[in-house]
Write a protein that holds these residues in place. Structure first.
Motif, mmCIF file in Angstrom:
data_model
loop_
_atom_site.group_PDB
_atom_site.id
_atom_site.type_symbol
_atom_site.label_atom_id
_atom_site.label_comp_id
_atom_site.label_asym_id
_atom_site.label_seq_id
_atom_site.Cartn_x
_atom_site.Cartn_y
_atom_site.Cartn_z
ATOM 1 N N MET A 1 0.853 -1.180 0.000
ATOM 2 C CA MET A 1 0.000 0.000 0.000
ATOM 3 C C MET A 1 0.898 1.242 0.000
ATOM 4 N N ILE A 2 0.584 2.179 -0.871
ATOM 5 C CA ILE A 2 1.304 3.455 -0.958
ATOM 6 C C ILE A 2 0.395 4.547 -0.392
ATOM 7 N N THR A 3 0.932 5.298 0.550
ATOM 8 C CA THR A 3 0.206 6.443 1.104
ATOM 9 C C THR A 3 0.854 7.708 0.567
ATOM 10 N N HIS A 4 0.008 8.580 0.044
ATOM 11 C CA HIS A 4 0.438 9.849 -0.559
ATOM 12 C C HIS A 4 -0.232 10.968 0.249
ATOM 13 N N ILE A 5 0.585 11.779 0.921
ATOM 14 C CA ILE A 5 0.073 12.860 1.764
ATOM 15 C C ILE A 5 0.581 14.185 1.217
ATOM 16 N N VAL A 6 -0.339 15.138 1.072
ATOM 17 C CA VAL A 6 0.033 16.466 0.599
ATOM 18 C C VAL A 6 -0.559 17.504 1.547
ATOM 19 N N PHE A 7 0.255 18.465 1.931
ATOM 20 C CA PHE A 7 -0.202 19.609 2.728
ATOM 21 C C PHE A 7 -0.177 20.835 1.830
ATOM 22 N N PHE A 8 -1.263 21.605 1.876
ATOM 23 C CA PHE A 8 -1.390 22.794 1.040
ATOM 24 C C PHE A 8 -1.485 24.042 1.905
ATOM 25 N N LYS A 9 -0.730 25.065 1.517
ATOM 26 C CA LYS A 9 -0.878 26.404 2.085
ATOM 27 C C LYS A 9 -1.523 27.242 0.989
ATOM 28 N N LEU A 10 -2.635 27.882 1.322
ATOM 29 C CA LEU A 10 -3.387 28.625 0.324
ATOM 30 C C LEU A 10 -2.982 30.094 0.286
ATOM 31 N N LYS A 11 -3.153 30.706 -0.887
ATOM 32 C CA LYS A 11 -2.881 32.135 -1.040
ATOM 33 C C LYS A 11 -3.865 32.948 -0.205
ATOM 34 N N GLU A 12 -5.126 32.556 -0.289
ATOM 35 C CA GLU A 12 -6.185 33.239 0.449
ATOM 36 C C GLU A 12 -6.775 32.226 1.431
ATOM 37 N N ARG A 13 -6.697 32.525 2.712
ATOM 38 C CA ARG A 13 -7.072 31.548 3.739
ATOM 39 C C ARG A 13 -8.452 31.822 4.333
ATOM 40 N N THR A 14 -9.342 32.374 3.542
ATOM 41 C CA THR A 14 -10.686 32.640 4.052
ATOM 42 C C THR A 14 -11.444 31.325 4.207
ATOM 43 N N GLU A 15 -12.450 31.356 5.042
ATOM 44 C CA GLU A 15 -13.265 30.166 5.271
ATOM 45 C C GLU A 15 -13.872 29.657 3.963
ATOM 46 N N ALA A 16 -14.312 30.565 3.119
ATOM 47 C CA ALA A 16 -14.941 30.183 1.852
ATOM 48 C C ALA A 16 -13.957 29.486 0.911
ATOM 49 N N VAL A 17 -12.768 30.030 0.779
ATOM 50 C CA VAL A 17 -11.766 29.438 -0.116
ATOM 51 C C VAL A 17 -11.317 28.082 0.417
ATOM 52 N N VAL A 18 -11.102 27.977 1.710
ATOM 53 C CA VAL A 18 -10.704 26.702 2.301
ATOM 54 C C VAL A 18 -11.798 25.661 2.070
ATOM 55 N N ALA A 19 -13.041 26.012 2.324
ATOM 56 C CA ALA A 19 -14.156 25.071 2.153
ATOM 57 C C ALA A 19 -14.294 24.632 0.699
ATOM 58 N N GLU A 20 -14.175 25.566 -0.227
ATOM 59 C CA GLU A 20 -14.270 25.220 -1.653
ATOM 60 C C GLU A 20 -13.141 24.286 -2.061
ATOM 61 N N THR A 21 -11.934 24.562 -1.577
ATOM 62 C CA THR A 21 -10.779 23.749 -1.936
ATOM 63 C C THR A 21 -10.897 22.350 -1.345
#
Length: 95
Positions: A1-21
């Motif tokens: 089993m291969i586990t692939h983990i990615v952490f993202f830092k967003l340009k705009e950290r508003t609640e709406a942008v985070v939820a959409e992403t």
């Protein structure tokens, strides 16, 4: 089993942008045959060292991870992420 983990830092950290992403990432579920597991979460601590979103995916093999990387659904997600992502880091490991 291969586990692939990615952490993202967003340009705009508003609640709406985070939820959409988060939703854009979750929408891959069931659309890519090689994708065996997906979990997406938004950061709740918001510390200086925090990233905004974590993506955890699992695949049966490295070949399946490679197929996921070029799958059209994932390619559309990559296009979206390139518009909202400030940076990202990833870890891939076998278990």
């Amino acid at each position: 089993m291969i586990t692939h983990i990615v952490f993202f830092k967003l340009k705009e950290r508003t609640e709406a942008v985070v939820a959409e992403t988060v939703q854009v990432l979750k929408n891959m579920e069931g659309k890519i045959p090689q994708l065996r597991y997906i979990e997406v979460g938004a950061d709740v601590l918001h510390t200086e060292r925090s990233y905004d979103i974590a993506l955890v995916t699992k695949f049966d093999s490295l070949e399946d991870l490679d197929a996921y990387q070029v799958h059209p659904v994932h390619q559309e997600v990559i296009k979206y992420m390139s518009t909202v992502r400030e940076s990202s880091v990833a870890v891939d490991y076998e278990s």
